[in-house]
Design a protein around this motif. Structure first.
Motif, short mmCIF file in Angstrom:
data_model
loop_
_atom_site.label_atom_id
_atom_site.label_comp_id
_atom_site.label_asym_id
_atom_site.label_seq_id
_atom_site.Cartn_x
_atom_site.Cartn_y
_atom_site.Cartn_z
N LEU A 1 39.84 45.61 36.14
CA LEU A 1 40.22 46.65 37.10
C LEU A 1 39.26 47.85 37.01
O LEU A 1 38.95 48.47 38.03
N ASN B 1 50.83 44.58 39.44
CA ASN B 1 50.25 45.47 38.43
C ASN B 1 49.18 46.37 39.00
O ASN B 1 49.16 47.58 38.75
N ILE B 2 48.29 45.76 39.75
CA ILE B 2 47.14 46.51 40.27
C ILE B 2 47.60 47.58 41.26
O ILE B 2 47.17 48.72 41.23
N VAL C 1 45.23 48.21 48.53
CA VAL C 1 45.25 46.92 47.85
C VAL C 1 46.15 45.97 48.62
O VAL C 1 47.26 46.35 49.01
N LEU D 1 40.68 46.29 47.98
CA LEU D 1 40.84 45.27 46.95
C LEU D 1 41.80 44.21 47.48
O LEU D 1 42.93 44.53 47.86
N PHE E 1 39.91 39.70 44.08
CA PHE E 1 40.47 39.44 42.76
C PHE E 1 41.27 38.15 42.86
O PHE E 1 42.28 38.08 43.54
N HIS F 1 49.45 39.90 39.43
CA HIS F 1 48.30 40.79 39.40
C HIS F 1 48.42 41.85 40.49
O HIS F 1 48.15 43.02 40.26
N THR G 1 42.77 42.09 32.08
CA THR G 1 43.01 42.58 33.43
C THR G 1 42.54 44.02 33.62
O THR G 1 41.88 44.33 34.62
N ILE G 2 42.87 44.85 32.67
CA ILE G 2 42.52 46.26 32.85
C ILE G 2 41.00 46.45 32.83
O ILE G 2 40.45 47.31 33.53
N LEU H 1 46.97 51.52 40.83
CA LEU H 1 46.15 52.21 41.82
C LEU H 1 46.97 53.02 42.83
O LEU H 1 46.44 53.50 43.82
N VAL I 1 43.79 40.76 46.59
CA VAL I 1 44.19 39.84 45.54
C VAL I 1 44.61 38.53 46.18
O VAL I 1 45.26 38.54 47.23
#
Ligand code: ADP
Ligand code: MG
Length: 694
Positions: free
Chosen positions: A309, A338-339, A350, A376, A324, A335, A305-306, A343, A378
């Motif tokens: 990213l 986390n993202i 996001v 971004l 994503f 996700h 994942t990272i 961020l 998701v």
């Protein structure tokens, strides 16, 4: 009359309209079809033994006459035994067949027959038990017996013997040489035998051919047949790859110190060497003018994942948008969490968009994406297929996706988008499959795991040891850990399976672990209900999560230390490996318990043994492929594997490697002749039957 390979079979001697129709139904229309359906095994019948010389415990072939025959009815109802005595000049031997009463009509006294099988000894003397047999008639000597004999799969009403005879007739009418599509220089270099020799010797090898090598499909003749098929297949791939390489993407990101600094700022830990290498390969691709099409492989927990990213950050710093995508809403939600956290200090917006996003919210999100205020987005795998218009889509990341990436890329193309595409998977793709589906993909691997992981202890236990397992579970719960209990959900028996899972959840809650909180999660539940349960489990409010395999991919709950798999014998190896990857993500020792119910097949036993003996996802994938075969490997029927006539993806992987290398280098060196290219363009699709996407 001489034939060429395109001659219809109906022109062969002995093929009337009826037989021709049968052959057509079995997929055999031309002489070529017939030749390119290789035997599946060979048997040495070149040396018939005198009956008097037979020894117990060995395989033997004898040629003799049926002296007497008798069908006996046993006391067990409907169970019949057929006995025949076969004699030659040296002596006679009894042959016994269980439960094949129809043999009485075939193996009648005075008929000549070849018997082949194991010679057994018991109190009544030497005999053959359930041997193979073949009636000998005048016109077939030298085809079915007295030589190394090819065996064909029965297809429809075309019997193996019929096919054998046809092949013989056809080979006898072939011209001395056949045109060869393989480049002459390559043939010479790789010492490939001429096409006619390859065909003749693959079907009717000479009597001094080594039978073992024949049955391993490694004689020069067989190797040439298989190589030819793989090579043509790989030329098609290499050409497509070459052709798509000419396409350019609309926006090409640049990477400078500012971008590097931005990336470094979001990193919460040091990357492993594998992560660093993968990130470098991905970013290098992104800076090229051609769209990236790369697969990132790394075992569960390897930290993909990272890496994705970081790629996303490169795109966003260049003013591009990122989509994503994850396979389930749960995973998309995770996700997103986390993202968004990683961020939170950045200037990028996001958002999460899934099937359960309320209509109004969806509407607003669409507008943000279209205007470019969302950098971004998701969502689930449907994200790019929906009616979303992007402002400047630069990168698409598709998580836990090893198969449908091609379809999504096609969907993107259909919308006129050519972004970079990064696929990620924790199910390592065995090399041979990588050479079929993924020939057009570049692959990066993360071979290492982040530091500090404790390996998961794998236990394989029968149902009778359930109490012990509950004790282990209780010990872990008492220490503050959590557990998964997984139920299989098998196509066709969903209802029963779901019922078992539900009953188990009730039973565990009411009778076994009343002090702990048990919850049920399954695929039929509404998305928000799933979401609620998953978050409650992640937060530690639920202690035991009974679930069908929806937790299989991606979910991250480090406090969970036990993965109990019910009916483990029903799961595929790679699937079990995925499940095991759900634990061992924290600081504690963890357990993966595979509970099986007898009777289990040998294959199931092999599978569980293989899982217990290694944690290397790549080794597991290779073993899974061997055990299940390529068609079942991905557990999906529309597998997208090529239709192969002579080659076998598992058995012949070395030949596939060689064909891949040769095809790539010919296409790269510009050595592809117009003739070969035309051949592949005309025949490739029909021959390999892959659905054209992308
Ligand atoms: P997967 O490859 O299975 O998708 P994830 O990306 O979910 O793995 O990472 C698994 C866990 O490991 C996450 O909790 C993540 O934060 C952590 N992680 C990833 N890379 C590192 C690293 N280099 N050092 C320490 N922890 C890491
Ligand atoms: Mg993941």
């Amino acid at each position: 009359m001489t034939l060429d390979l395109s001659t219809p079979l109906q022109f062969l001697k002995g093929v009337g309209p009826r037989k021709a129709a049968d052959l057509t139904r079995a997929g055999l229309v031309t002489v070529e079809d017939l030749f390119y359906r290789l035997p599946f095994r060979y048997e040495d019948r070149s040396r018939m033994q005198p009956i008097a010389s037979l020894k117990p415990g060995a395989k033997a072939a004898v040629l003799g006459e049926i002296k007497s025959a008798r069908l006996a009815v046993t006391r067990r109802r409907g169970f019949k035994i057929f006995n025949a005595v076969v004699g030659d000049a040296s002596g006679a031997i009894r042959c016994t067949w269980m439960n094949q009463p129809f043999l009485a009509d075939i193996l009648q006294p005075h008929r000549s027959v070849v018997i082949f099988g194991d010679v057994n000894l018991d109190s009544t003397g030497l005999h053959f038990l359930n041997p193979e047999y073949e009636l000998v008639t005048d016109d077939i000597t030298g085809v079915h017996t007295g030589r190394i004999v090819p065996f064909y799969e029965k297809t429809g009403s075309v019997t193996p013997n019929m096919q054998r005879k046809l092949v013989r007739v056809a080979i006898d009418q072939l011209p001395a040489e056949l045109p060869d599509i393989l480049p002459a220089s390559m043939r010479a270099r790789l010492q490939l035998v001429p096409r006619r020799t390859a065909i003749a010797d693959s079907h009717f090898p000479s009597n001094d051919a080594p039978v073992e090598q024949l049955n391993a499909f490694r004689t020069p003749a067989q190797r040439r047949m298989i190589f030819e098929e793989f090579f043509l297949f790989q030329i098609g791939h290499a050409w497509r790859r070459h052709a798509t390489g000419i396409e350019l993407k609309p926006f090409v990101p640049a990477v400078d110190d500012r971008v590097r600094a931005a990336a470094a700022k979001i990193l919460p830990f040091r990357l492993t060497p594998g992560q660093r290498q993968a990130a470098k390969e991905i970013v290098d691709d992104m800076r090229r003018p051609q769209p990236m099409h790369r697969l990132l492989q790394g075992d569960v927990g390897a930290g993909k994942t990272i890496v994705a990213l970081l790629a996303a950050l490169v795109a966003m710093e260049n003013g591009l948008q990122v989509a994503f995508m994850a396979p389930t809403e749960i995973l998309a939600g995770q996700h997103f969490g986390n993202i968004a956290r990683l961020l939170s200090q950045s200037r990028f917006r996001v958002d999460l968009l899934t099937g359960s996003t309320p209509g109004l919210k969806k509407h607003t999100l669409h507008a943000h994406i279209e205007r470019g205020t969302t950098s971004l987005i998701v969502g689930t795998h449907a994200l790019v297929q929906e009616s979303i218009r992007f402002h400047k889509l630069g990168l698409v990341v598709i998580d836990e996706q090893h198969r449908f990436g091609v379809a999504q890329r096609a969907a993107l193309r259909a919308k006129g988008l050519r972004p970079d595409v990064l696929l990620m998977t924790a199910t390592p793709i065995p090399r041979t499959l990588a050479l079929t589906d993924y020939s057009e993909l570049d692959v990066s691997k993360i071979p290492d795991l982040p530091p500090g992981r404790t390996p998961v202890m794998t236990l394989v236990k029968p149902e009778s040891r359930r109490d012990e397992i509950y004790q282990l579970l209780r010990d872990e719960l008492d220490k503050g850990r959590q557990a998964y209990v997984i139920y299989p959900l098998v196509e066709g028996s969903e209802k029963i399976d779901l019922k078992s899972a539900t009953e188990m959840a009730d039973h565990l809650q009411a009778e076994i672990f009343p002090a702990y909180r048990v919850a049920l999660l399954h695929g039929r539940m509404k998305a928000d209900a799933k979401e609620r349960i998953m978050s409650a489990f992640a937060a530690g409010h639920i202690h035991i999560l009974v679930s069908t395999t929806v937790v299989e991919v991606g979910v991250d709950v480090p406090n969970a230390s036990v993965m109990l798999v019910e009916h483990a014998e029903r799961f595929g190896l790679s699937q079990l490996h995925q499940l095991r990857g759900r634990v061992g993500r924290g600081l504690w020792a963890s357990y993966c318990v595979l509970l099986y119910q007898s009777p289990w097949t040998d294959e199931a036993r092999e599978r569980l043994k293989a899982l217990a003996s290694t944690t290397d996802g790549f080794a597991i994938a290779e073993r899974d492929l061997e055990l299940r075969g390529p068609g079942d490997f991905f557990g999906t029927r529309q597998s997208g594997l090529p239709k192969l006539r002579t080659g076998d993806l598992v058995r012949d992987r070395d030949i596939m490697e060689e064909a891949h290398r040769e095809a790539r280098s010919i296409v790269a060196d510009g050595g592809l002749s117009a003739e070969l290219l035309q051949f592949v363009q005309e025949k490739w699709q029909a021959q390999f039957g892959l659905i054209e996407v992308g």
